[in-house]
Design a protein around this motif. Structure first.
Motif, PDB file in Angstrom:
ATOM      1  N   PHE A 335       0.848  -1.182   0.000  1.00 48.35           N
ATOM      2  CA  PHE A 335       0.000   0.000   0.000  1.00 48.35           C
ATOM      3  C   PHE A 335       0.886   1.236   0.000  1.00 48.35           C
ATOM      4  O   PHE A 335       1.801   1.364   0.818  1.00 48.35           O
ATOM      5  N   HIS A 336       0.633   2.166  -0.948  1.00 45.40           N
ATOM      6  CA  HIS A 336       1.411   3.407  -1.056  1.00 45.40           C
ATOM      7  C   HIS A 336       0.449   4.595  -1.044  1.00 45.40           C
ATOM      8  O   HIS A 336      -0.693   4.497  -1.525  1.00 45.40           O
ATOM      9  N   ALA A 337       0.901   5.724  -0.520  1.00 45.47           N
ATOM     10  CA  ALA A 337       0.077   6.934  -0.478  1.00 45.47           C
ATOM     11  C   ALA A 337       0.940   8.158  -0.709  1.00 45.47           C
ATOM     12  O   ALA A 337       2.113   8.206  -0.297  1.00 45.47           O
ATOM     13  N   ARG A 338       0.378   9.155  -1.404  1.00 46.27           N
ATOM     14  CA  ARG A 338       1.050  10.419  -1.679  1.00 46.27           C
ATOM     15  C   ARG A 338       0.073  11.580  -1.446  1.00 46.27           C
ATOM     16  O   ARG A 338      -1.144  11.427  -1.553  1.00 46.27           O
ATOM     17  N   ARG A 339       0.643  12.763  -1.172  1.00 45.67           N
ATOM     18  CA  ARG A 339      -0.158  13.987  -1.020  1.00 45.67           C
ATOM     19  C   ARG A 339       0.422  15.061  -1.924  1.00 45.67           C
ATOM     20  O   ARG A 339       1.640  15.240  -1.997  1.00 45.67           O
ATOM     21  N   TRP A 340      -0.470  15.785  -2.613  1.00 46.60           N
ATOM     22  CA  TRP A 340      -0.041  16.856  -3.506  1.00 46.60           C
ATOM     23  C   TRP A 340       0.194  18.121  -2.696  1.00 46.60           C
ATOM     24  O   TRP A 340      -0.695  18.611  -1.985  1.00 46.60           O
ATOM     25  N   ASN A 341       1.411  18.680  -2.784  1.00 45.54           N
ATOM     26  CA  ASN A 341       1.744  19.876  -1.998  1.00 45.54           C
ATOM     27  C   ASN A 341       1.624  21.169  -2.789  1.00 45.54           C
ATOM     28  O   ASN A 341       2.031  22.233  -2.329  1.00 45.54           O
ATOM     29  N   GLY A 342       1.074  21.069  -3.997  1.00 42.08           N
ATOM     30  CA  GLY A 342       0.908  22.239  -4.845  1.00 42.08           C
ATOM     31  C   GLY A 342       1.840  22.233  -6.026  1.00 42.08           C
ATOM     32  O   GLY A 342       1.537  22.844  -7.061  1.00 42.08           O
ATOM     33  N   THR A 343       2.956  21.539  -5.897  1.00 47.37           N
ATOM     34  CA  THR A 343       3.915  21.457  -7.002  1.00 47.37           C
ATOM     35  C   THR A 343       4.382  20.030  -7.265  1.00 47.37           C
ATOM     36  O   THR A 343       4.856  19.733  -8.358  1.00 47.37           O
ATOM     37  N   ALA A 344       4.265  19.145  -6.265  1.00 45.95           N
ATOM     38  CA  ALA A 344       4.743  17.766  -6.439  1.00 45.95           C
ATOM     39  C   ALA A 344       4.024  16.855  -5.458  1.00 45.95           C
ATOM     40  O   ALA A 344       3.361  17.311  -4.512  1.00 45.95           O
ATOM     41  N   TRP A 345       4.183  15.547  -5.690  1.00 41.76           N
ATOM     42  CA  TRP A 345       3.618  14.543  -4.787  1.00 41.76           C
ATOM     43  C   TRP A 345       4.659  14.217  -3.705  1.00 41.76           C
ATOM     44  O   TRP A 345       5.806  13.913  -4.018  1.00 41.76           O
ATOM     45  N   GLU A 346       4.236  14.298  -2.447  1.00 45.05           N
ATOM     46  CA  GLU A 346       5.116  13.935  -1.346  1.00 45.05           C
ATOM     47  C   GLU A 346       4.595  12.667  -0.690  1.00 45.05           C
ATOM     48  O   GLU A 346       3.377  12.446  -0.582  1.00 45.05           O
ATOM     49  N   SER A 347       5.495  11.817  -0.251  1.00 49.82           N
ATOM     50  CA  SER A 347       5.130  10.514   0.287  1.00 49.82           C
ATOM     51  C   SER A 347       4.518  10.657   1.668  1.00 49.82           C
ATOM     52  O   SER A 347       4.967  11.466   2.492  1.00 49.82           O
ATOM     53  N   LEU A 348       3.466   9.863   1.912  1.00 48.66           N
ATOM     54  CA  LEU A 348       2.888   9.750   3.250  1.00 48.66           C
ATOM     55  C   LEU A 348       3.416   8.454   3.860  1.00 48.66           C
ATOM     56  O   LEU A 348       2.794   7.392   3.787  1.00 48.66           O
ATOM     57  N   GLY A 349       4.574   8.540   4.455  1.00 50.04           N
ATOM     58  CA  GLY A 349       5.184   7.378   5.081  1.00 50.04           C
ATOM     59  C   GLY A 349       5.722   6.385   4.065  1.00 50.04           C
ATOM     60  O   GLY A 349       5.651   6.583   2.849  1.00 50.04           O
ATOM     61  N   THR A 350       6.238   5.304   4.582  1.00 55.65           N
ATOM     62  CA  THR A 350       6.701   4.217   3.728  1.00 55.65           C
ATOM     63  C   THR A 350       5.528   3.315   3.379  1.00 55.65           C
ATOM     64  O   THR A 350       4.433   3.444   3.926  1.00 55.65           O
ATOM     65  N   PHE A 351       5.778   2.400   2.451  1.00 55.64           N
ATOM     66  CA  PHE A 351       4.690   1.517   2.043  1.00 55.64           C
ATOM     67  C   PHE A 351       4.286   0.594   3.186  1.00 55.64           C
ATOM     68  O   PHE A 351       5.057   0.325   4.123  1.00 55.64           O
ATOM     69  N   LEU A 352       3.043   0.092   3.106  1.00 56.75           N
ATOM     70  CA  LEU A 352       2.504  -0.860   4.077  1.00 56.75           C
ATOM     71  C   LEU A 352       2.212  -2.172   3.370  1.00 56.75           C
ATOM     72  O   LEU A 352       1.784  -2.196   2.216  1.00 56.75           O
ATOM     73  N   ASN A 353       2.410  -3.267   4.090  1.00 62.91           N
ATOM     74  CA  ASN A 353       2.060  -4.593   3.580  1.00 62.91           C
ATOM     75  C   ASN A 353       0.822  -5.110   4.308  1.00 62.91           C
ATOM     76  O   ASN A 353       0.380  -4.551   5.320  1.00 62.91           O
ATOM     77  N   SER A 354       0.293  -6.202   3.803  1.00 63.33           N
ATOM     78  CA  SER A 354      -0.777  -6.882   4.502  1.00 63.33           C
ATOM     79  C   SER A 354      -0.313  -7.253   5.900  1.00 63.33           C
ATOM     80  O   SER A 354       0.844  -7.656   6.113  1.00 63.33           O
ATOM     81  N   SER A 355      -1.210  -7.111   6.880  1.00 64.17           N
ATOM     82  CA  SER A 355      -0.861  -7.480   8.253  1.00 64.17           C
ATOM     83  C   SER A 355      -0.911  -8.984   8.476  1.00 64.17           C
ATOM     84  O   SER A 355      -0.484  -9.469   9.529  1.00 64.17           O
ATOM     85  N   LEU A 356      -1.405  -9.746   7.502  1.00 64.83           N
ATOM     86  CA  LEU A 356      -1.460 -11.202   7.588  1.00 64.83           C
ATOM     87  C   LEU A 356      -0.206 -11.803   6.983  1.00 64.83           C
ATOM     88  O   LEU A 356       0.307 -11.302   5.971  1.00 64.83           O
ATOM     89  N   SER A 357       0.252 -12.856   7.571  1.00 66.90           N
ATOM     90  CA  SER A 357       1.413 -13.548   7.038  1.00 66.90           C
ATOM     91  C   SER A 357       1.089 -14.119   5.667  1.00 66.90           C
ATOM     92  O   SER A 357       0.125 -14.884   5.518  1.00 66.90           O
ATOM     93  N   GLY A 358       1.880 -13.720   4.678  1.00 71.45           N
ATOM     94  CA  GLY A 358       1.629 -14.191   3.322  1.00 71.45           C
ATOM     95  C   GLY A 358       0.334 -13.672   2.734  1.00 71.45           C
ATOM     96  O   GLY A 358      -0.172 -14.215   1.736  1.00 71.45           O
TER      97      GLY A 358
END
Length: 609
Positions: A335-358
């Motif tokens: 899971f990835h997320a970005r926010r537009w700051n008016g001129t570019a996309w900035e990352s909202l944290g690092t990516f997230l994986n499923s909380s379940l094993s595999g």
């Protein structure tokens, strides 16, 4: 001899009295001069002039065949009267001074006519008169709206221009008729002073979701009597319920495009923002009032990863947020997320994986609310577990919003969705298979510490949800009404489900209908987006319609949203409400989805008003 002497001599001879009197009459009385043309003897000539005056045609006339020419001749009778065309005699007039002139052998264009009368050796000629020979059919050179146009704005003026002037007396409400869906529609018809511009003015506004046609009868002609060209006599267009906002959105060419779904929001500037996944990346565009403009460029975290789902939200400061799922290495998802700051996309944290094993992530979305920190939910599963997970952005990282919500029986999930109440507590709606394998609707709400199932009494399959400003939960369901499946909006009042009026649709349909979106306007009145699948050969597609609760009944906001001719609406639409309380819908449209090489593009629609 002197006349006086002659008269005196005769007086001396009485016998000559009679002769004298006769002589006095001829010599003593002045005899007036003869009038011109008088015939004192058989050899005199009549010199009086012959006058030739036009009766027809009128100056500047046009003809496409036989032309009636008539003149008035005064004075002595001429020996002959003949018609001259461009100085060459072409025919003799009858005794009534009329002539039918056949123009077929003449080239098209203006020709100079004159009439020549001849008496003895004298020639008398009429004034010249120009007549135009015209055998060319008049045709439309421009039309507004264009013929066969599919997306005509309501209220568009109806105008046409022609290649040459039309005969004013041939233009009327009998010879030119306006129809709507093949039925006559009252309108006024007018022609410009030069005869080239036609205006049709409906006496009442033309309805949307209709086919409009102008039929021009064969009685309408140009000045020469030529009928309007047949291809110009049938003029039709569509006034749809909705218009495209700008152009269809896709990356690359239509022939290589494939899009699974789209997400729509209204930005802080009251303009639409849309996101979609295509060709392995996420694309976000914003409407600037004239065209769609990219926000940044295509988004994804790595060159080898692939994007297959995305979601869009607007934060409390009006900035777009976009999230997506990337997959790689045998269905492992991120899971990835970005926010537009008016001129570019900035990352909202690092990516997230499923909380379940595999585990893998099958679905994700943002909540609809913009008055809180962003919240995202996703559906995840592995070989033994199946659940919904919630995360909220706290300004620096994604934190758990509530405990995971287990999915009953770990089977398939249908129409998942979630939202947040004013206190930030989430609610999920979805369908899942029961022990007998039948799909059952569920509404489950977080009470701050545990998940509470409030599905009892819903008696329907939930497909959309939104929180009302008064705190109540509205859910769109498909339920049985008098033995038939109908779309309803139901309200949870804290202890029971109550229907908001009757069925949202106006009447029963044998086609499959579902309620795929609910929004609430500033007055607290809900709007519901209905979709309906048509499966007849040649028209198989999905159509949509928005209806609004007025406080005592459901009414159409506009007509039916249909695909363009020959195209299909695909997937689920995304509904938003503009600043002026008008619905805006993003939907995929493309070729027949049953085809192996089906292609699609994002279409954003606004109400045609």
């Amino acid at each position: 001899m002197d006349p006086f002497l002659l008269c005196a001599g005769l007086m001396k001879n009485p016998k000559s009295l009679l002769l004298m009197l006769w002589m006095m009459g001829s010599a003593c009385i002045q005899v007036p001069d003869l009038e011109p043309g008088a015939l004192p003897d058989a050899g005199s000539l009549d010199a009086r002039p012959v006058s030739v005056n036009w009766l027809s045609p009128e100056a500047g006339s046009s003809t496409n065949g036989t032309l009636r020419v008539s003149v008035e001749v005064t004075g002595p009778s001429p020996d002959r009267v003949e018609l001259l065309v461009d100085g060459t005699p072409v025919g003799l007039f009858s005794a009534s001074h009329s002539l039918n002139w056949e123009t077929w052998s003449l080239a098209e264009g203006p020709h100079v006519l004159a009439v020549r009368a001849t008496r003895n050796s004298q020639v008398f000629t009429s004034p010249e008169r120009t007549v135009t020979v015209d055998r060319t059919l008049p045709r439309m050179t421009s039309q507004t709206p264009a013929n066969t146009a599919s997306f005509v704005p309501a209220g568009t003026a109806i105008h046409a221009t022609f290649s040459e002037p039309l005969l004013a007396s041939s233009v009327s409400t009998q010879s030119i008729q306006l129809t709507v869906n093949s039925a006559p529609f009252s309108a006024d018809v007018s022609l410009s002073g030069d005869g080239r511009a036609l205006t049709i003015s409906p006496r009442t506004p033309l309805p949307v979701d209709s086919q409009v046609a102008v039929t021009i009868d064969a009685a309408v002609t140009d000045l020469a009597g030529n009928r309007v060209e047949a291809t110009s006599r049938d003029w039709r267009w569509m006034i749809p319920s909705y218009l495209l906002v700008g152009e269809p959105l896709l990356v690359g060419s239509m022939e290589t495009s494939y899009i699974d779904q789209t997400s729509l929001r209204i930005g802080g500037d009251s303009r639409p923002v849309v996101a979609w996944a295509q060709r392995g990346s996420v694309h976000v565009k914003r409407w600037n009032g004239d065209a769609w403009e990219y926000l940044g460029g295509p988004l994804k975290s790595g060159a080898t990863n692939n994007v297959w789902d995305s979601a869009l939200q607007i934060d409390t400061e009006g900035r777009p947020l976009v999230a997506w799922i990337e997959y790689f290495e045998s269905s492992i998802n991120q899971f990835h997320a970005r926010r537009w700051n008016g001129t570019a996309w900035e990352s909202l944290g690092t990516f997230l994986n499923s909380s379940l094993s595999g585990g893998r992530i099958d679905w994700m979305d943002f909540s609809s609310g913009t008055q809180q920190a962003p919240v995202v939910a996703w559906e995840e599963r592995n070989g033994s577990q199946h659940q919904f997970v919630l995360r909220q952005w706290d300004g620096s990282t994604w934190v758990e919003k509530a405990l995971p919500l287990p999915v009953p029986r770990a089977g398939n999930v249908y129409s998942p969705g979630f939202d947040l109440d004013a206190a930030g507590r989430p609610v999920f709606t979805f369908g899942a298979n029961d022990a007998q394998g039948a799909a059952v609707g569920h509404v489950v709400r977080w009470n701050g510490s545990t998940w509470q199932d409030i599905s009892e009494g819903l008696e329907g399959f939930p497909t959309a949800r939104v929180f009302h400003p008064d705190g109540s939960l509205l859910v769109g369901v498909t339920a049985r009404v008098e033995g038939r499946w109908r779309p309803l909006v139901k309200r949870w009042n804290g202890s029971a489900w109550l229907a908001v009026g009757g069925p949202v649709d106006s009447d029963f349909s044998t086609h499959g209908r579902a309620l795929n979106g609910i929004v609430v306007d500033a007055q607290g009145l809900p709007m519901a987006l209905l979709t309906e699948v048509h499966t007849q050969p040649g028209t198989s597609s999905t159509v949509g319609q928005v209806r609004q609760w007025t406080g005592d009944r459901w009414e159409d906001v506009s007509g039916v949203l249909r695909p363009a001719p020959g195209m299909w609406k695909q997937g689920l639409p995304s509904l938003a409400l503009s600043a002026d309380r008008a619905p805006v819908i993003a939907w995929l449209e493309g070729t027949d989805p049953a085809l192996a090489n089906s292609v699609s593009a994002v279409h954003v629609h606004r109400v045609n008003q």
